[in-house]
Write an enzyme that holds these catalytic residues in place. Structure first.
Site: not given
Ligand code: G3P
Ligand code: MG
Length: 233
Positions: A6, A33, A35, A47, A100
């Site tokens: 993450h 993952e 952002d 993020h 994302e």
């Molecule tokens: O994509 C999973 C997770 O990353 C979603 O929430 O706020 O951590 O981007 P956030």
């Molecule tokens: Mg995310």
């Protein structure tokens, strides 16, 4: 059950940096993952649209040029990466990537960057999963490029469970560990959707997700998550 790093191995390294992604690869994650937002039509990996939490900058990314953003320290001397740099890194590995979409101006830059990645890096877009909490962006992506795998994000337990993801013709549904339950997972599976859950770092949550039968978890500590998973009976 797959382990998706993450924001990279963000528990131990600055989130969404190339360092955190390199460490996720070393820690044996199945996927990463990240952002993304778009600035000057370039996709950058961060993020928050405000800079203060993860960099030495301040204000919004939208108040800066790409060149200014790339001068900032994103932790441990790391720079804010571009999505292109991440694709270059992952092209050399077997990992898959969950992008994302955070910014609402990301669809056009993404589609043009992916064309370039296919051409110049021979990047297989089947190794990508594009997700967003902004379901309008996913619908737009589906209209423009129906071959891309889409992940519908939710931070809730919707009254009709995974119906929204099915409606979006998504490949997967991505749920908050705080709300997911067996009924949701069963509904998603009956609709042919894969289920990925964020953010899962604790042993009891890892065990519960395994019992639910989800396909993968997003963890800030991929090596530790792997250890805990292997230790499950
Ligand atoms: O994509 C999973 C997770 O990353 C979603 O929430 O706020 O951590 O981007 P956030
Ligand atoms: Mg995310």
């Amino acid at each position: 059950m797959q382990i998706i790093a993450h924001r990279g191995a963000s528990g131990d390294y600055p989130e969404n940096t190339l360092l955190a992604m390199e460490q996720a690869i070393l820690q044996g994650a199945d996927a990463i993952e990240i952002d993304v937002f778009a600035v000057d039509s370039e996709l950058i990996v961060i993020h928050d649209h405000h800079l203060a939490r993860t960099t030495n900058g301040s204000g919004s990314i939208y108040q800066h040029s790409l060149a200014q953003l790339q001068q900032l320290d994103a932790g441990s001397g790391q720079r804010i990466p571009t999505l292109w740099q991440v694709l270059q890194l992952l092209a050399l590995t077997p990992l898959w990537l969950n992008i994302e979409l955070k910014g609402d101006n990301t669809v056009a830059p993404l589609l043009s960057l992916l064309k370039r990645a296919e051409r110049e890096l021979q990047f297989d877009v089947n190794r990508l999963l594009i997700s967003s909490f902004n379901h309008h962006l996913l619908a737009e992506l589906n209209r423009q490029s129906s071959a891309l795998k889409l992940g519908a994000l939710t931070a809730s337990l919707p009254i009709d469970y995974a119906a929204f993801a099915h409606q979006l013709q998504a490949y997967s549904v991505h749920c908050d560990v705080s709300f997911i339950n067996q009924a949701f997972v069963d509904d998603a599976k009956a609709r042919g959707l894969k289920v990925y859950v964020y953010t899962v770092d604790q042993a009891d949550d890892i065990k519960r997700m395994q019992q639910y039968g989800v396909e993968g978890i997003f963890s800030n500590y991929p090596a530790k998550a792997r250890q805990l998973l292997n230790a499950q009976p």
